[in-house]
Design a protein around this motif. Structure first.
Motif, PDB file in Angstrom:
ATOM      1  N   TYR A   7      16.560 -24.430  18.391  1.00 30.85           N
ATOM      2  CA  TYR A   7      15.617 -25.375  17.804  1.00 30.85           C
ATOM      3  C   TYR A   7      14.285 -25.208  18.529  1.00 30.85           C
ATOM      4  O   TYR A   7      14.235 -25.273  19.754  1.00 30.85           O
ATOM      5  CB  TYR A   7      16.103 -26.818  17.974  1.00 30.85           C
ATOM      6  N   LYS A   9       9.662 -24.416  17.599  1.00 29.97           N
ATOM      7  CA  LYS A   9       8.579 -24.428  16.617  1.00 29.97           C
ATOM      8  C   LYS A   9       7.584 -23.337  16.982  1.00 29.97           C
ATOM      9  O   LYS A   9       7.517 -22.896  18.140  1.00 29.97           O
ATOM     10  CB  LYS A   9       7.892 -25.790  16.550  1.00 29.97           C
ATOM     11  N   ASP A  37      13.077 -24.389  12.784  1.00 26.07           N
ATOM     12  CA  ASP A  37      11.725 -24.872  13.058  1.00 26.07           C
ATOM     13  C   ASP A  37      11.710 -26.386  12.886  1.00 26.07           C
ATOM     14  O   ASP A  37      11.772 -26.895  11.759  1.00 26.07           O
ATOM     15  CB  ASP A  37      10.737 -24.202  12.101  1.00 26.07           C
ATOM     16  N   SER A  39       9.367 -28.412  13.333  1.00 26.53           N
ATOM     17  CA  SER A  39       8.080 -28.978  12.891  1.00 26.53           C
ATOM     18  C   SER A  39       8.029 -29.221  11.390  1.00 26.53           C
ATOM     19  O   SER A  39       7.152 -29.940  10.924  1.00 26.53           O
ATOM     20  CB  SER A  39       6.921 -28.079  13.324  1.00 26.53           C
ATOM     21  N   HIS A  45      12.196 -33.175  14.053  1.00 27.94           N
ATOM     22  CA  HIS A  45      11.099 -33.307  15.015  1.00 27.94           C
ATOM     23  C   HIS A  45      11.303 -34.532  15.904  1.00 27.94           C
ATOM     24  O   HIS A  45      11.078 -34.469  17.119  1.00 27.94           O
ATOM     25  CB  HIS A  45       9.749 -33.368  14.302  1.00 27.94           C
TER      26      HIS A  45
END
Length: 81
Positions: A7, A9, A37, A39, A45
């Motif tokens: 995990y 970004k 990603d 994000s 997130h």
């Protein structure tokens, strides 16, 4: 086959460092690598954003912020046996 999930970004230097360690270990071990990603998904997130990179091996969270190559090999040994 073992699945390793990273995990992270784009633009995250710690994530790039973690990926480099994973690539080195991957030369010696066979596993599926999933890169997520965080994000692009608000829920991911919220869960991972401040802790990335986060690495899971077969669904078990084993690293955050830093990936140690020796410890990663130990985790892969455990799931392989």
């Amino acid at each position: 086959m073992t699945t390793l999930t990273l995990y992270g970004k784009p633009g995250c230097c710690l994530c790039d460092d973690a990926k480099a360690v994973i690539d080195i270990v991957r030369d010696q071990w066979s596993f599926e690598l999933r890169e997520v990603d965080v994000s692009i998904d608000p829920a991911l997130h919220r869960e991972y954003g401040e802790r990335i990179p986060v690495v899971e091996v077969d669904g078990e969270e084993v690293f955050e912020l830093h990936v140690d190559p020796l410890e990663l090999r130990k985790h892969l040994d455990r799931v392989a046996s």
